[in-house]
Design an enzyme around this catalytic site. Sequence first.
Site, mmCIF file in Angstrom:
data_model
loop_
_atom_site.group_PDB
_atom_site.id
_atom_site.type_symbol
_atom_site.label_atom_id
_atom_site.label_comp_id
_atom_site.label_asym_id
_atom_site.label_seq_id
_atom_site.Cartn_x
_atom_site.Cartn_y
_atom_site.Cartn_z
ATOM 1 N N GLU A 61 4.213 25.305 6.488
ATOM 2 C CA GLU A 61 4.458 25.512 7.907
ATOM 3 C C GLU A 61 5.925 25.812 8.212
ATOM 4 O OE1 GLU A 61 2.530 22.633 10.305
ATOM 5 O OE2 GLU A 61 4.076 22.749 11.837
ATOM 6 N N ASP A 62 6.809 25.050 7.583
ATOM 7 C CA ASP A 62 8.207 25.113 8.006
ATOM 8 C C ASP A 62 9.167 25.817 7.047
ATOM 9 O OD1 ASP A 62 7.424 23.584 10.143
ATOM 10 O OD2 ASP A 62 7.946 21.679 9.204
#
Length: 754
Positions: free
Chosen positions: A104-105
């Site tokens: 996600e990051d």
Amino acid sequence: MDAEQVTTQEIVLPKYNLTEEQEKKLILRQYRSLLKLLRPKLKKDDEELIRRAFEIAVDAHKTMRRKSGEPYIVHPIAVSMICVEEIGLGVRSTICSLLHDTVEDTDVMLEDVEREFGIEIARIVDGLTKISNVIDTNSSQQAENFKKILLTLTDDPRVILIKLADRLHNMRTLDYMKPEKQLKIASETIWVYAPLAHRMGLYNIKTELEDLSMKYLEPQAYKEIAKKLSETKRERSRYINEFIKPIIEKLKKTGLDFDIYGRPKSIHSIWNKMKKKGVDFDEVYDLFAIRIIVYSSPEKEKEDCWKVYSLITDEYMPSPERLRDWLSNPKNNGYEALHTTVMGPQGRWVEVQIRTNRMNEIAEKGLAAHYKYKEGSNEEDRFDKWFAQIREVISSQDTDSVDFLQDFKTSFLAEEIYIYTPKGDVKMLPVNSTGLDFAFAIHSAIGSRCIGVKVNHKLVPISTKLRSGDQVEIITSSKQKPSDAWLQFVVTAKAKTKIKDSLKEEKRKIAEDGKVMMQKKLDSLGASLNQHNIDELVSYYKVPSQLDLFYNIAVKQTDLKELKEFKVIGDKLEFIKPVKTITEIKPETEIKSIPKKDSELIIFGESSDKIKYSLAKCCNPIPGDMVFGFVSTGKGLIIHRTNCPNAARLMANYGPRIVKTKWAKNKEISFLTGLKIIGTDDVGVINKITNIISGELRINIAALTIESGEGVFEGSIKVFVHDKEELDELVDRLKQLNGIHEVQRLDIEDSITT
Ligand code: MN
């Protein structure tokens, strides 16, 4: 033997101003303690895999920091520790939780994870990766993400377990977040994650999530109860010791191996009890429960538990209506135990929970422990059944996500009731289920044809709410079919989905006729039934879809005569004149001026107010209350108290429409609010009350009603105050009056009528 265990973890917030060298050491130390926890579960090559996952995560997050200033990697390690230590998960889950925020990051791609660790781990990590772009901002992003988690959950329950660990660590470190973020996250936690933890059988995690949410949503009540709990701790320990002393002696004589201790109830559950019963802290009698854990062999479990029960009730008198036998009939989430409430020393009621060590592990570690004990046994699995039900509903659902989340909550996370078929089979349904829900739970074909139900041999309407223990027989007719009205009373997602599907099918059939009628009409005009013409008519008649257009034509709700307002060019319909109603302006435009960014602060309550706002009727906020704004479609900004009964739902579902708000100081406007007063009847009590309110404090009274009977009175007062400070002073002063026992703020919708 510890006389009293502590439930809520004390959170120590370390200051992070470490050197790079110290930081590295700290991370390594945490990594080693994680490995140590996992040691008993490690097989050949596992350690290598975990190290690989750790290295990837460290590298991926190397430039990131948490809000606390700590290096980001501290978070995935902490989540892994929770997974292993508090949920009982193993090596593969550890790898997933170390990687849970990478895709996600950071630059790590799902393909990288799959290449390194295989498809199983990649799928779990995918499930843990939030959907970052939901195009329609009106549909709730949280709900979309939640739906995605659930889809993966039914493939692999570890997704939800890791997600819960992730949420728990975020809640434990929520102090570092901005207040508005705290409210959003805490609401979401109390609204979905705590019930989910409960449903997965993770009692300790559920309790901690509830307490932590309350700490942010009801900070004052939380602090007060925590303080009172610690003030009364010594007295409680003394009482618990007195209570268990004779029991220990008796238990020792039986030769059973056991643990016994008192356990304080959670702050959140005490608070709930205070609200539900309308009592003060001092009046909540069950601030703790006694727990007895017996170490039994598998074949003697039930016998040993009842032996302990009999021994306790020889010493203390049990309350007959408060025996709960979850040995013979475990809860849906796997919980097994025997609960009873007995009269202890000094005439106090005390709840006693009896379970074996195996049951205790399941009660604490839920699903994971459940699978551990299930291995090799043929026992039908309640979790598998539950997942199958969810899968069935998710796969056939196309309603919008907020609906979905609400349906999911009432169907799968609510408390459950047991309903029996005439043959004695038992079905579990969420509380508030009706006869019709039960019919659909048996089979959708039976639900669709249900015309009546017999509850305990008595014929009742299909909308009748069932109670636990009811025996229900379904009466069907081949002529019956689902109707719109059914949707008003069914609660299970399965029934709702099936009814909606069948209504849609019905509508589709009718619409076929409408399509034929339309074709004829267009033919007569020389136009054809093409997409352009259909779209023209859909927008002309302002219906949501072409299905609705055809349906309306079929049921004569739409008159095709109006088609003379069109002219035909080639085979296309074109408007002759603009239709006036089409340019109607929606009233929503006025709320466009409201900034939606978290960082922006809306100050309202000033006389020069430019923002259109209104105060929510459900909680009647007054200046000084902790509040937030909800951007509603059509009605502008609505101000709610953060502890409003609706707040959690709004914040969890409509995150992007919540705005941070604050009261401006203003002494000119006053607000209507209400108080409930309970006391003992006393001559002149009304006089004394009104004297304080209008005489001494010079507050305007809008209405005052007092009802009394048998020496007790209950009154409700509606007053105009400027802010919370003024109201608090009034409450304090009233409480000091002789004969007044309780003064409470009214905040329920119908309590104040203006
Ligand atoms: Mn995370």
